[in-house]
Design an enzyme around this catalytic site. Structure first.
Site, PDB file in Angstrom:
ATOM      1  N   ASP A 347      -2.538  -1.441  -2.916  1.00 34.55           N
ATOM      2  CA  ASP A 347      -2.718  -0.141  -3.531  1.00 34.55           C
ATOM      3  C   ASP A 347      -3.293   0.822  -2.484  1.00 34.55           C
ATOM      4  O   ASP A 347      -4.213   0.458  -1.743  1.00 34.55           O
ATOM      5  CB  ASP A 347      -3.688  -0.301  -4.704  1.00 34.55           C
ATOM      6  CG  ASP A 347      -3.811   0.954  -5.538  1.00 34.55           C
ATOM      7  OD1 ASP A 347      -2.820   1.328  -6.178  1.00 34.55           O
ATOM      8  OD2 ASP A 347      -4.902   1.557  -5.533  1.00 34.55           O
ATOM      9  N   GLU A 376       1.366   0.986  -0.566  1.00 33.04           N
ATOM     10  CA  GLU A 376       1.537   2.421  -0.742  1.00 33.04           C
ATOM     11  C   GLU A 376       1.058   3.099   0.542  1.00 33.04           C
ATOM     12  O   GLU A 376      -0.129   3.358   0.695  1.00 33.04           O
ATOM     13  CB  GLU A 376       0.702   2.923  -1.915  1.00 33.04           C
ATOM     14  CG  GLU A 376       1.188   2.475  -3.282  1.00 33.04           C
ATOM     15  CD  GLU A 376       0.375   3.113  -4.397  1.00 33.04           C
ATOM     16  OE1 GLU A 376       0.962   3.750  -5.274  1.00 33.04           O
ATOM     17  OE2 GLU A 376      -0.860   2.977  -4.388  1.00 33.04           O
TER      18      GLU A 376
END
Ligand code: CA
Length: 649
Positions: A347, A376
């Protein structure tokens, strides 16, 4: 030895972790106190338990033992100072199923915290537990994993444990639980497969689980899990499973065993398991165990002493600091070894430093190079120098780490941040070239078509994930069109993902055009918004079948999953096509395909288009015949929104 560090500036930590103005540390703190051993946390055997805590700024430290998960303190034992700011204690007794916390004296304040390295937890993660992990292995527990011959063969399906079985018609016995996904043979409305069987029937290779580590009690109280819902992006304890998905969160062994049982159930169905890891921030920068134990060390701060907040979740961790970096690496290795996890999705990876990500890659390679890494890689403002941020701009230094391709996502459906913005499939102009940059897997294809990736396995291609509107809701909002046209746009979007070079990624329910009723950010919405609606799935079995056929198409044609950028440059040719169309060929047995040539057309208009086919032989329809109105004399006439694939055998 306690540290008498220079105070750079004061930080007010507030209650309960008020630490009398301990500062963040000077640059060379790590040089003196970074501990490199592999025994942080608790090392358990039946005859003895060894504790090692890293807390260089404490002047005293204790382990607090509890005979039960919620009872009073049974024993407080002082820890002894050891090397590199660590504290140790050896207890020559079988401590299995005891609970523990640490207490550290920081300045003149005692802070009590759970061991960040705790591998087992009591209810709500408020105490660590000392367990024999070998007692948590379920029946049939096996290190043998489903085969994965190359990263680009991966097809990811992202899901939330609770969503998959929480619907009243899921047919699962253990609704919302790990075990609800370990149940084969569940049936829903009209006898359709649900849960595990449904997922397996699609042909995907990996499931990606939204957070399964222990997350905040404020989000979900493990004692009353039905009261609230949360995705779980607010980490509390990183090295043990979340309790609200367990049928017995009070028993530290149970949540571990149940999660392993679920992982094994996926493996038994030939599906690998990726976990979503959120090391970039913690649920509360002041209350988190890291801050109580070593105030100011594990997080990033602004010049004025406030917490930096690159995550927009209140804080950001300092992965560039040695002991934070080590913690992340050790945590990943723990999940990979103890739980047989097959991949990690980072993340907000753009908040981590490049070096930490590279270290994780090399540690995983030592265990099993087929373990995936993806993240990400957004370009985000944070406390790191720009060149150290693990984002798309650093892709050349992050080989074999996939990054979400938001450029392709936005080109296909429109920006998720601008509800009315429509994309290529909605008929917006001037987006064909952006789609092409995704088709080639974000690699450098030529001076016109290039993006961030060095190799195709760095491009994770998607048009829907847990964030933002579902694809259906987005297309409905952005395009003022009837359901039949939106359905065609939806299918074309998924078809682009499934035929582009790189790693395709689907969101659970995308196969039946999942809707959240227009809720844009459902992180704490009720089950009624977030669940997999098996009634809708039953009504849309033709759409599910379409996605199955796309997956089959991809699996049968290595041309769609070429391994190297150089192969893509050699075998992929863009063909002439009118507005609202992208056409290309995959020539000469691309990627070792058994078919000589493939011609792919993304047709994003309801009207007719005439296309000249390259003179490579006799073209025949391979996929999407419903969009073909004629195919003769080297010309294709396409009608309506959809994808056509032709072949020359
Ligand atoms: Ca929890």
């Amino acid at each position: 030895m306690a540290v008498q560090q220079e105070l750079d500036f004061k930080i007010d930590y507030g209650s309960p972790a008020d630490t009398s103005g301990i500062s963040v540390f000077s640059q060379d703190f790590d040089k003196h106190y970074a501990y490199e051993g592999d025994d942080l946390g608790v090392s358990y055997t039946q005859t003895e338990t060894f504790f090692r805590l890293w807390a260089p700024t404490a002047s005293e430290a204790q382990v607090v033992l509890f005979a039960t998960g919620e009872g009073e303190v049974t024993l407080e034992l002082p820890l002894e100072q050891s090397e590199k700011g660590t504290w140790t204690l050896l207890v020559c007794k079988d401590l299995t199923n005891w609970f523990y916390t640490y207490k550290v004296l920081i300045g003149n304040q005692w802070n009590e915290a759970v061991d960040p390295y705790a591998k087992a937890l009591g209810i709500n993660g408020d105490r660590g537990a000392i367990v024999d992990l070998s007692a948590t292995n379920p029946e049939g527990w096996s290190i043998v994993k489903p085969e994965l011959t190359d990263t680009v063969n991966t097809i990811i399906y992202e899901l939330h444990v609770r969503d998959m079985s929480s619907h009243p018609e899921s047919g699962a016995c253990f609704k919302g639980k790990y075990l609800g996904l370990a149940e084969p043979g569940t049936r829903g409305p009209g006898g359709i497969s649900t849960g595990l069987d449904h997922i397996a029937s699609l042909g995907i290779t990996h499931v990606q689980l939204l957070p399964i580590y222990d997350y905040s009690t404020i989000s979900v109280d493990e004692r009353l899990p039905e009261e609230r819902y949360n995705w779980g992006y607010d980490p509390k304890n990183y090295n043990a499973p979340e309790g609200s998905y367990s049928i017995n969160p009070y028993d530290p062994l149970s949540r571990i065993r149940e999660l392993k049982q679920m992982i094994q159930a996926f493996h038994d169905k030939g599906i690998r398991v990726i976990m979503d890891v959120v090391y970039n921030h913690v649920y509360d920068g002041y209350r988190v165990n890291f801050t109580k134990l070593v105030p100011g060390y594990y997080l990033r701060y602004r010049e004025n002493g406030d917490l930096a907040d690159g995550s927009f979740c209140g804080n950001e961790t300092a992965s560039e600091r040695k002991m934070m970096s080590k913690f992340i690496v050790d945590s990943i290795v723990h999940w990979a070894k103890e739980y047989h996890i097959d991949g990690f999705r980072f993340d907000l990876m753009g908040l981590h430093d490049v070096e930490t990500m590279r270290t994780i890659r090399s540690k995983l390679d030592m265990l099993d190079p087929s373990i995936l890494m993806l993240g990400e890689g957004w370009a985000m403002e944070c406390g790191l120098p720009p060149e150290d941020r693990a984002n798309q701009g650093s892709a050349p230094r992050l080989p074999r780490i996939g990054q979400f391709n938001d450029h392709l996502r936005n080109a296909v459906k429109g920006s998720p941040f601008l509800g009315k913005d429509n994309g290529f499939v909605g008929g917006a102009g001037n987006l064909a070239d952006e789609v092409k940059k995704g088709v080639v897997g974000a690699i450098y294809f030529n001076d016109q078509f290039y993006s961030y990736a060095s190799e195709p396995d760095q491009s994770v291609n998607y048009v829907e994930c847990h964030d933002n509107y579902t694809l259906w809701d987005k297309l409905k909002l952005a395009n003022d069109k009837n359901d039949d046209i939106v359905k065609a746009m939806h299918r074309l979007s998924t078809a682009i993902v499934m035929t582009s070079q790189g790693i395709p990624f689907l969101h659970a329910g995308q196969e039946f055009m999942r809707t959240k009723g227009g809720v844009e950010n459902s992180y704490n919405s009720p089950d009624t918004i977030n669940w997999m609606d098996w009634s809708r799935c039953a009504e849309r079995q033709d759409d599910v079948e379409f996605v199955r056929q796309l997956i089959t198409l991809r699996k049968e044609h290595p041309a769609f999953r070429m391994k190297h950028a150089s192969d893509i440059r050699s075998h992929l040719y863009f063909e002439g096509a009118p507005d609202q169309c992208v056409a290309y060929t995959l020539r000469d047995y691309a990627g070792g395909d058994s078919t000589r040539h493939l011609y792919v057309l993304y047709h994003a208009t309801v009207g007719h288009s005439q296309l000249e086919l390259p003179e490579l032989g006799q073209w025949q329809i391979r996929f999407g015949g419903e969009c073909v109105s004629s195919l003769e004399n080297g010309r294709l006439c396409a009608t309506g929104i959809g994808m056509v694939v032709l072949e020359v055998i």
